[in-house]
Design a protein around this motif. Structure first.
Motif, PDB file in Angstrom:
ATOM      1  N   THR A  89     -17.726   4.980  -4.802  1.00  0.00           N
ATOM      2  CA  THR A  89     -16.741   5.295  -5.847  1.00  0.00           C
ATOM      3  C   THR A  89     -15.321   5.347  -5.305  1.00  0.00           C
ATOM      4  O   THR A  89     -14.426   5.836  -5.986  1.00  0.00           O
ATOM      5  CB  THR A  89     -17.072   6.647  -6.515  1.00  0.00           C
ATOM      6  N   ILE A  90     -15.097   4.838  -4.105  1.00  0.00           N
ATOM      7  CA  ILE A  90     -13.780   4.898  -3.485  1.00  0.00           C
ATOM      8  C   ILE A  90     -13.290   3.487  -3.170  1.00  0.00           C
ATOM      9  O   ILE A  90     -14.075   2.597  -2.837  1.00  0.00           O
ATOM     10  CB  ILE A  90     -13.829   5.730  -2.179  1.00  0.00           C
ATOM     11  N   TYR A  91     -11.978   3.277  -3.316  1.00  0.00           N
ATOM     12  CA  TYR A  91     -11.349   2.049  -2.821  1.00  0.00           C
ATOM     13  C   TYR A  91     -10.973   2.317  -1.367  1.00  0.00           C
ATOM     14  O   TYR A  91     -10.037   3.070  -1.093  1.00  0.00           O
ATOM     15  CB  TYR A  91     -10.119   1.705  -3.657  1.00  0.00           C
ATOM     16  N   PRO A  92     -11.701   1.744  -0.412  1.00  0.00           N
ATOM     17  CA  PRO A  92     -11.606   2.178   0.993  1.00  0.00           C
ATOM     18  C   PRO A  92     -10.490   1.529   1.811  1.00  0.00           C
ATOM     19  O   PRO A  92     -10.394   1.779   3.008  1.00  0.00           O
ATOM     20  CB  PRO A  92     -12.967   1.770   1.552  1.00  0.00           C
ATOM     21  N   GLY A  93      -9.662   0.705   1.207  1.00  0.00           N
ATOM     22  CA  GLY A  93      -8.661  -0.023   1.975  1.00  0.00           C
ATOM     23  C   GLY A  93      -7.720   0.869   2.755  1.00  0.00           C
ATOM     24  O   GLY A  93      -7.395   0.589   3.916  1.00  0.00           O
ATOM     25  N   MET A  94      -7.263   1.939   2.132  1.00  0.00           N
ATOM     26  CA  MET A  94      -6.321   2.832   2.805  1.00  0.00           C
ATOM     27  C   MET A  94      -6.971   3.533   3.986  1.00  0.00           C
ATOM     28  O   MET A  94      -6.359   3.658   5.064  1.00  0.00           O
ATOM     29  CB  MET A  94      -5.781   3.864   1.811  1.00  0.00           C
ATOM     30  N   GLN A  95      -8.197   3.984   3.803  1.00  0.00           N
ATOM     31  CA  GLN A  95      -8.889   4.682   4.882  1.00  0.00           C
ATOM     32  C   GLN A  95      -9.140   3.746   6.076  1.00  0.00           C
ATOM     33  O   GLN A  95      -8.901   4.106   7.237  1.00  0.00           O
ATOM     34  CB  GLN A  95     -10.229   5.240   4.375  1.00  0.00           C
ATOM     35  N   ILE A  96      -9.593   2.538   5.792  1.00  0.00           N
ATOM     36  CA  ILE A  96      -9.867   1.576   6.859  1.00  0.00           C
ATOM     37  C   ILE A  96      -8.579   1.224   7.594  1.00  0.00           C
ATOM     38  O   ILE A  96      -8.539   1.148   8.834  1.00  0.00           O
ATOM     39  CB  ILE A  96     -10.524   0.312   6.271  1.00  0.00           C
ATOM     40  N   THR A  97      -7.505   1.031   6.836  1.00  0.00           N
ATOM     41  CA  THR A  97      -6.218   0.682   7.436  1.00  0.00           C
ATOM     42  C   THR A  97      -5.720   1.781   8.362  1.00  0.00           C
ATOM     43  O   THR A  97      -5.291   1.517   9.497  1.00  0.00           O
ATOM     44  CB  THR A  97      -5.172   0.435   6.332  1.00  0.00           C
ATOM     45  N   SER A  98      -5.775   3.024   7.904  1.00  0.00           N
ATOM     46  CA  SER A  98      -5.239   4.137   8.691  1.00  0.00           C
ATOM     47  C   SER A  98      -6.030   4.363   9.969  1.00  0.00           C
ATOM     48  O   SER A  98      -5.451   4.606  11.035  1.00  0.00           O
ATOM     49  CB  SER A  98      -5.227   5.415   7.845  1.00  0.00           C
ATOM     50  N   VAL A  99      -7.355   4.284   9.871  1.00  0.00           N
ATOM     51  CA  VAL A  99      -8.178   4.464  11.068  1.00  0.00           C
ATOM     52  C   VAL A  99      -7.925   3.319  12.052  1.00  0.00           C
ATOM     53  O   VAL A  99      -7.859   3.537  13.272  1.00  0.00           O
ATOM     54  CB  VAL A  99      -9.669   4.551  10.693  1.00  0.00           C
ATOM     55  N   ALA A 100      -7.753   2.105  11.527  1.00  0.00           N
ATOM     56  CA  ALA A 100      -7.467   0.964  12.402  1.00  0.00           C
ATOM     57  C   ALA A 100      -6.129   1.152  13.118  1.00  0.00           C
ATOM     58  O   ALA A 100      -6.017   0.899  14.326  1.00  0.00           O
ATOM     59  CB  ALA A 100      -7.460  -0.324  11.583  1.00  0.00           C
ATOM     60  N   ILE A 101      -5.121   1.617  12.399  1.00  0.00           N
ATOM     61  CA  ILE A 101      -3.813   1.859  13.015  1.00  0.00           C
ATOM     62  C   ILE A 101      -3.917   2.948  14.073  1.00  0.00           C
ATOM     63  O   ILE A 101      -3.349   2.834  15.167  1.00  0.00           O
ATOM     64  CB  ILE A 101      -2.776   2.247  11.939  1.00  0.00           C
ATOM     65  N   TRP A 102      -4.653   4.008  13.779  1.00  0.00           N
ATOM     66  CA  TRP A 102      -4.830   5.096  14.747  1.00  0.00           C
ATOM     67  C   TRP A 102      -5.485   4.573  16.017  1.00  0.00           C
ATOM     68  O   TRP A 102      -5.075   4.922  17.139  1.00  0.00           O
ATOM     69  CB  TRP A 102      -5.676   6.206  14.139  1.00  0.00           C
ATOM     70  N   ASN A 103      -6.498   3.747  15.858  1.00  0.00           N
ATOM     71  CA  ASN A 103      -7.183   3.196  17.026  1.00  0.00           C
ATOM     72  C   ASN A 103      -6.253   2.321  17.862  1.00  0.00           C
ATOM     73  O   ASN A 103      -6.248   2.385  19.093  1.00  0.00           O
ATOM     74  CB  ASN A 103      -8.403   2.375  16.590  1.00  0.00           C
ATOM     75  N   VAL A 104      -5.455   1.490  17.197  1.00  0.00           N
ATOM     76  CA  VAL A 104      -4.530   0.620  17.917  1.00  0.00           C
ATOM     77  C   VAL A 104      -3.497   1.448  18.687  1.00  0.00           C
ATOM     78  O   VAL A 104      -3.214   1.192  19.861  1.00  0.00           O
ATOM     79  CB  VAL A 104      -3.829  -0.350  16.948  1.00  0.00           C
ATOM     80  N   LEU A 105      -2.940   2.457  18.019  1.00  0.00           N
ATOM     81  CA  LEU A 105      -1.899   3.275  18.646  1.00  0.00           C
ATOM     82  C   LEU A 105      -2.441   4.083  19.820  1.00  0.00           C
ATOM     83  O   LEU A 105      -1.849   4.110  20.907  1.00  0.00           O
ATOM     84  CB  LEU A 105      -1.281   4.212  17.612  1.00  0.00           C
ATOM     85  N   ASN A 106      -3.571   4.735  19.590  1.00  0.00           N
ATOM     86  CA  ASN A 106      -4.075   5.668  20.591  1.00  0.00           C
ATOM     87  C   ASN A 106      -4.906   5.005  21.685  1.00  0.00           C
ATOM     88  O   ASN A 106      -4.850   5.424  22.847  1.00  0.00           O
ATOM     89  CB  ASN A 106      -4.906   6.757  19.908  1.00  0.00           C
TER      90      ASN A 106
END
Length: 861
Positions: A89-106
């Protein structure tokens, strides 16, 4: 201005001109980022509003538990006791994007940043990226680099875009607008060579990202579908052919985009089932039929009228087959109806018929003040840009130009119908303003420095007389060309419609262009160009500066996180009101972990996200009947409400303190409850007797309600709460929030709901296991009448009489004011009581009966 000035100094087409544009775009993108940081600079890295807290909690879950567990997450801390299947029931694009950015940064860049901080910055980052793609879209559609730079400059600060992309406003639209602008750009770019097929593929994948980000993807695919339909119609009607470039662009985009969309769990097969998305699907099949006709026509050497006959035959057969398929599918319920929100975009009134949807302020239509607020000067300039791009589309035949014209009309229509959709006007208003400014400057430049890059807004700005003569009659030099059949008997005897149209167009254009390029007119054009440039520079110093300052001022206002805000006490002392987080922290620190908190559905996301406690409902609207049950609890008389609440909650949280508190929202609670429990306000869908008389005196129904007592106990004379049922345990510093403990909670119901054996799974061992209401509430749940919209033909169309009465009252056709108390005080009170409680409740009150034992509360145990 710097970029345009660089072009105007004779640098057009040179590396210096593009260097100036790149420098200007760099400043623009930085400005787009910086203007969105007001909240972060003032309040720190804090998540805002309501929905962003759910988005953050879901992001955190994905980060901690991984992809597979995220899409199999059944959340029992929300929508108690039913729970919510978040994974579907969720549009997951924002969650996937944010976790991906966190992984790249950290992990890859070594930049240490918390997930909360990443989520706070994402709206600002993506606001700048959306600005870039809007500039590219404008340049593509207008064939003017200067127009693209000007459009980006406006998009960077226009409030209609900022409203959903401020730092900390971690909402779906903040990345969805970026995905939308990118999809539009790649789609328009796929309409011309070179690499058109590559851009069509990228457009498809960009659309998939849009689908994963926001439910507004429906607008995107329909707008592209309409554009594709217009382009196909234009080609067939004016040239009697259908090009492979256009066919491939839409076919590739639609196949890739739809395939990806069906793999987003919350979307599933709706692109092929929902009425809202069958339009683009129909265009896709129409394209296949047109291309089939092209192939058959080429094999049979058909031209002119014969090609049209072939198209008509194929269309008739396809239409018959389509009607047969629809008639076969309708009885099965395969084709879904329009949702209440979408239906509200096409009805003449301002209500949808669904009190839950109507309760959301942003679902109301926009007005002139809204356009002035969110577009400011852009709404005054945009019409000129629309006229210029319309001329370019019609007379230059640039296919991408049609897109901005269609986008303008569609966005304006839908924004008029729903305030929330005014966000869609931000990109198109910026693009049209960019066209107006950029193309006017291009034309002015072309009068002094003719160049192919200038892209004058009027054909012929740099056209020589030889070129005019050469284009007089292209049709004469291409006999038999331009049609699938080429030469042939019919081709020789009958001129194609394309040749006739080309001859007619050139007969009109040639004398106009000859006059336009004459020496006398050229001198006048140079004078007009000089005046226009001076006027533009002066306007930049006045209206431009004013727009820039206004946008920054409004951006600061829009950046208020609402969950906390700055205020001034009566003695002039500045304070930061942080009552709401204070209340949620109190729940987190002072209540058992298995505590259940009842509050109006608006606050559920914050209670679970900050307080880490189970809520009865959150900000989603996926279960109308459950929200209606919550509405019944809060609007019923205290004793009756307690009989229900004790089986569902341990605490009740109320927003107080005026403004948009729970009393202000209470009419919606009653209407939503009454749409499922018709005995709350019999014969009155708007529950007009649940409210206040002039002067602020509560109606009898309001006065008896649990909500009014919990809200006003000890704050209004004579208002109190039964100490045997509810006990106040927390009141925030500025009295914005009150929390009550529910006494005599049914532990038996609580244990029953917590037992996994009492959940209904869709398959043995499945993760999808729906909770159930405790048996003690069976009688209450049996009273519910599932709400169905009129347009839901798969469910029988809902309650006609109820909906008609609701619409008449909400549209002012019938009175919806509280009934007068004069002359019939007892009658009014009795009627009001019967509207808010089950039959016999008022009689019990008159007899002052002793409350029944808590284990025999009228709903069983």
């Amino acid at each position: 201005t710097v970029a345009m000035a660089g072009s105007g100094l004779g640098l057009a087409g040179s590396s210096m001109a593009w260097a100036a544009r790149i420098a200007a775009m760099s400043f623009i993108l930085y400005s787009a980022y910086d203007i969105r940081l007001f909240a972060i600079k003032s309040y720190g890295l804090v998540i805002h509003e309501f929905d962003p807290w759910f988005n953050y909690r879901a992001t955190e879950y994905l980060h901690l538990n991984g992809w597979t567990n995220f899409f199999h997450w059944y959340d029992y801390m929300s929508w108690y006791p039913l729970g919510r299947p978040v994974g579907t029931t969720i549009y997951p694009g924002m969650q996937i994007t944010s976790v991906a950015i966190w992984n790249v940064l950290n992990k890859f860049m070594g930049i240490v940043m918390s997930l909360n901080d990443v989520c706070c910055y994402v709206p600002a980052w993506f606001g700048a990226i959306a600005t870039f793609f809007l500039g590219m879209l404008t340049m593509e559609c207008s064939n003017s680099a200067n127009a693209g730079v000007a459009a980006a400059a406006i998009m960077a600060v226009i409030p209609a875009h900022i409203m959903r992309s401020v730092g900390g406003g971690y909402d779906n639209e903040s990345i969805a607008m970026t995905a939308m602008c990118a999809t539009y750009y790649f789609w328009c770019r796929s309409l011309r060579k070179p690499y058109n097929y590559v851009f069509a593929v990228v457009a498809g994948f960009s659309y998939i990202y849009m689908v994963a980000a926001w439910g507004g993807y429906v607008f995107v695919v329909n707008l592209i579908g309409v554009h594709a339909l217009v382009l196909a119609a234009k080609q067939v009607l004016t040239t009697n052919k259908f090009t492979v470039e256009l066919y491939a662009a839409y076919t590739i985009f639609y196949i890739i985009g739809t395939f990806g969309a069906t793999h987003v769990p919350v979307v599933g097969w709706t692109p092929l089932k929902s009425l809202e998305q069958l339009g683009p699907c129909a265009v896709f099949f129409g394209y296949q039929l047109l291309w089939l006709c092209e192939v058959l026509g080429k094999k049979q050497n058909l031209t002119g009228l014969d090609m049209w006959k072939l198209r008509v035959k194929v269309a008739v057969v396809a239409l018959g087959a389509g009607v047969a398929v629809v008639l076969a599918l309708l009885p099965t319920g395969y084709i879904g109806p329009l949702s209440s929100r979408v239906r509200g975009l096409f009805v003449k009134h301002t209500r949808t018929g669904n009190p839950l949807v109507d309760s959301v302020a942003e679902h109301q239509p926009a007005n002139e003040q809204a356009y002035q607020t969110y577009l400011h000067h852009a709404k005054e300039i945009a019409p000129y840009g629309l006229a210029l791009i319309g001329v370019q589309a019609l007379f230059k035949g640039r296919e991408a130009s049609f897109f901005l014209v269609i986008y303008a009309f569609v966005a304006y229509y839908f924004a008029n119908k729903m305030m929330r959709l005014i966000i869609l006007t931000g990109p198109i208003a910026s693009a049209l303003c960019g066209v107006a400014l950029g193309q006017v400057f291009d034309w002015c430049q072309a009068q002094y420095l003719p160049t192919t890059e200038a892209a004058p807004a009027i054909e012929g700005g740099a056209t020589s007389k030889k070129e005019v003569v050469a284009t007089k009659s292209p049709a004469k030099s291409s006999k038999g060309a331009g049609t699938p059949g080429g030469k042939g008997k019919k081709g020789k005897s009958v001129a194609s419609s394309a040749e006739k149209n080309a001859d007619l167009l050139n007969q009109i254009k040639t004398p106009i262009l000859e006059l336009y390029n004459s020496e006398a007119v050229l001198k006048g054009r140079k004078l007009v160009a000089a005046v226009a440039v001076i006027a533009m520079l002066m306007a930049t110093r006045t209206q431009g500066k004013e727009f820039w300052a206004y946008s920054h001022q409004l951006a600061e206002q829009l950046s208020s996180p609402s969950i906390m805000f700055h205020a001034t006490l009566r003695d002039g002392t500045p304070v930061t009101v942080d009552d709401y987080r204070e209340a949620y922290w109190w729940l987190r620190d002072h209540t058992p972990e298995d505590s259940r908190v009842m509050a109006w559905w608006d606050y559920g996301y914050q209670i679970t996200g900050i307080g880490n406690r189970t809520t009865i409902a959150d900000g989603n609207t996926w279960n109308h009947e459950h929200i209606a049950t919550l509405g019944r609890c809060l609007t019923s008389p205290e004793k009756e409400a307690h009989r229900i609440v004790r089986h569902l909650a341990d605490f009740v949280l109320i927003w107080t303190g005026g403004g948009g508190d729970d009393l202000a929202k209470s009419p919606h609670m009653a209407r939503i409850g009454n749409s499922v429990f018709n005995d709350i306000c019999p014969g009155d869908p708007t529950c007009s007797n649940f409210g206040f008389y002039g002067g602020g005196t509560p109606t009898p129904m309001m006065e008896e309600s649990l909500l009014y007592k919990l809200h006003s106990a000890g704050m209004r004379p004579g208002v109190s709460v039964d100490p045997n049922r509810f006990k106040e345990v927390f009141r925030s510093k500025f009295q914005k929030v009150r929390i009550y403990q529910v006494l005599k909670v049914s532990q038996e119901s609580k244990r029953w709901v917590a037992d996994p054996d009492n959940r209904i799974c869709d398959a043995p061992g499945s993760w999808y296991c729906v909770g159930q209401y405790p048996p003690a509430l069976d009688k209450l749940i049996a009273k519910r009448k599932n709400f169905a919209q009129l347009e839901d033909f798969n469910k029988g169309g809902g309650d006609d009489e109820y909906t008609k009465e609701y619409m008449a009252r909400m549209n002012g056709e019938k009175s919806s004011r509280p009934s007068s108390r004069s002359g019939s005080s007892k009658k009014s009170k009795s009627s009001s009581s019967s509207s808010s409680s089950s039959s016999g409740e008022k009689k019990k009150k008159k007899k002052k009966a002793v409350p029944p034992p808590e284990e025999d509360d009228g709903y069983g145990e």
